[in-house]
Design an enzyme around this catalytic site. Structure first.
Site, PDB file in Angstrom:
ATOM      1  N   ASP A 178       0.853  -1.182   0.000  1.00  0.00           N
ATOM      2  CA  ASP A 178       0.000   0.000   0.000  1.00  0.00           C
ATOM      3  C   ASP A 178       0.900   1.247   0.000  1.00  0.00           C
ATOM      4  O   ASP A 178       1.809   1.333  -0.830  1.00  0.00           O
ATOM      5  CB  ASP A 178      -0.951  -0.036   1.205  1.00  0.00           C
ATOM      6  CG  ASP A 178      -2.101   0.946   1.093  1.00  0.00           C
ATOM      7  OD1 ASP A 178      -3.090   0.633   0.410  1.00  0.00           O
ATOM      8  OD2 ASP A 178      -2.009   2.051   1.661  1.00  0.00           O
ATOM      9  N   TYR A 308      -2.421  11.069   1.316  1.00  0.00           N
ATOM     10  CA  TYR A 308      -3.039  10.941  -0.003  1.00  0.00           C
ATOM     11  C   TYR A 308      -2.973  12.270  -0.747  1.00  0.00           C
ATOM     12  O   TYR A 308      -2.699  12.307  -1.958  1.00  0.00           O
ATOM     13  CB  TYR A 308      -4.491  10.472   0.138  1.00  0.00           C
ATOM     14  CG  TYR A 308      -4.615   8.989   0.333  1.00  0.00           C
ATOM     15  CD1 TYR A 308      -4.969   8.154  -0.718  1.00  0.00           C
ATOM     16  CD2 TYR A 308      -4.366   8.406   1.575  1.00  0.00           C
ATOM     17  CE1 TYR A 308      -5.073   6.780  -0.546  1.00  0.00           C
ATOM     18  CE2 TYR A 308      -4.465   7.041   1.760  1.00  0.00           C
ATOM     19  CZ  TYR A 308      -4.820   6.234   0.696  1.00  0.00           C
ATOM     20  OH  TYR A 308      -4.917   4.875   0.870  1.00  0.00           O
ATOM     21  N   HIS A 359      -5.341  -7.694   0.648  1.00  0.00           N
ATOM     22  CA  HIS A 359      -4.492  -6.506   0.638  1.00  0.00           C
ATOM     23  C   HIS A 359      -3.664  -6.368   1.911  1.00  0.00           C
ATOM     24  O   HIS A 359      -2.568  -5.823   1.880  1.00  0.00           O
ATOM     25  CB  HIS A 359      -5.378  -5.280   0.448  1.00  0.00           C
ATOM     26  CG  HIS A 359      -4.629  -4.017   0.188  1.00  0.00           C
ATOM     27  ND1 HIS A 359      -3.831  -3.827  -0.916  1.00  0.00           N
ATOM     28  CD2 HIS A 359      -4.548  -2.856   0.901  1.00  0.00           C
ATOM     29  CE1 HIS A 359      -3.308  -2.617  -0.899  1.00  0.00           C
ATOM     30  NE2 HIS A 359      -3.714  -2.012   0.202  1.00  0.00           N
TER      31      HIS A 359
END
Length: 390
Positions: A178, A308, A359
């Site tokens: 990630d 982000y 994930h």
């Protein structure tokens, strides 16, 4: 500052405030027979919150987390928290593991003993690692950056200072998934001379491939990826859009409501893990709540979302990565990369298709993950110096 031992102890004031908030939830309606298709399902969340209020024991979880050796040090005006467990073997290889979102350094909680003490888990002493697991700036027990600009590339530079200046390693290994995959790739791109190799469980969303205007130059596999990525972003990418554009707006609600925070995190843990729609197949209630608690007690859900924004607005381009790279792709993870694209952009020397897991790789399948890391880095142990300061 020099390395300082770190011990987690959340104040009673924070815990009492949390308890009060959990007893004063204003629940929204949910249309009948809609389940999880519109977001976190209300009856599931109400059940978990009931457990949170009446049975969950933070102090027991805190004691469990404090079994790890933890430290803090100040690098580039940020206090960096990290787990540092020494390997039990003749010459442990230093390995830094970088987590992502919406997890934390706890992504690697289960895998740390498998890597530091392989003999106790059926492995060989020669495969031991010194394991370093930092909290990314703005996550968990690392401090929240006061200034903008902390992106994957900047974090990679901080990790270099941690590993070389603070811990005294001349060269090391790195792994991540990630956000941690992005940080690890920038480590390899910016500081290849310091790395033996990198181990990745994903390479993020390949925007250049997803947005390619001319499909004629794409292979069949790349076209399939483009279609899958476009559909996934349209259906699942709302969280990413708001965190990349308006993280501050989001932060007010999630910082003020523990149930809102839980809903935000749980929906992704369910959607991205190999749980067949049932979180209980992969995570206990205590595991879920401890991950949520790391964000709550540190008030870092807003600063974590800022990553982000920074990665969308301030991240420099990433060129070809020459450092030897392993890709371990778990069966139920999101958007596995086309192999030919990966090999054009990274020096891929190991490619493993895992039979299960999603994930949250090291949380879901720690044994599979540990074995693949051991196997990949075994090659580099014969070419490294005999001793490290550590």
């Amino acid at each position: 500052m020099a390395l300082e031992p770190f011990h987690i102890h959340v104040s009673e004031e924070i815990l009492d405030d949390l308890k009060n908030r959990l007893h004063r939830v204003r629940w929204p309606d949910q249309p009948h027979n809609t389940g999880w298709d519109r977001g976190t399902e209300r009856s599931y969340l109400q059940s978990l919150v009931s457990y949170w209020k009446d049975q969950y024991d933070w102090r027991a979880q805190e004691a469990k987390l404090n079994r790890f050796s933890q430290f803090r040090t100040r690098i580039d005006e940020i206090d960096i928290h990290f787990v540092y467990e020494r390997g039990k073997g003749p010459n442990p290889l230093p390995l830094i593991l970088t987590h992502g979102w919406p997890d934390s350094y706890l992504r690697y909680e289960k895998i740390i003993p498998l890597l530091t003490d392989p003999v106790s888990y059926g492995g060989r002493a020669e495969d031991a690692f010194d394991v370093i697991v930092p909290s990314v700036p703005g996550f968990g027990f690392s401090s929240r950056p006061a200034r903008p600009g902390i992106n994957n590339s900047r974090v990679s530079d901080i990790w270099v200072k941690l590993m070389t200046e603070e811990l005294g390693y001349e060269k090391f290994a790195a792994a991540g998934g990630d956000i941690g995959s992005g940080v690890t790739r920038y480590l390899a791109a910016n500081h290849p001379e310091l790395l033996y190799g990198i181990h990745l469980t994903d390479i993020g969303i390949i925007r250049a491939l997803m947005n390619a205007a001319d499909e004629s130059g794409l292979s069949e596999e790349e076209r399939r990826y483009q279609q899958a990525a476009t559909a996934w972003v349209a259906q699942e990418g709302g969280y990413m859009s708001i965190q990349s554009t308006r993280p501050q707006t989001l932060a007010y609600g999630l910082s003020d409501s523990p149930v809102g925070l839980a809903s935000w995190i749980l929906e992704k843990l369910r959607a991205w893990s190999d749980c067949n729609g049932d979180l209980r197949q992969r995570f206990t209630e205590d595991e879920l709540l401890t991950h949520i608690m790391i964000y709550w007690v540190t008030n870092t859900v807003g600063s974590a979302a800022e990553m982000y924004y920074e990665n969308a607005h301030t991240l420099p381009p990433l060129g070809y990565i020459t450092v030897p790279t392993a890709l371990a792709l778990f069966k139920a993870d999101i958007l596995p990369p086309p192999r030919e694209w990966a090999t054009r952009h990274l020096n891929v020397t190991r490619w493993t298709s895992m039979p299960r897991g999603g994930h949250f790789t090291a949380m879901e399948e720690p044994e599979l993950m540990a074995e693949d890391i051991r196997a990949f880095f075994r090659t580099f142990r014969t070419i490294r110096p005999a001793q490290f300061h550590g």
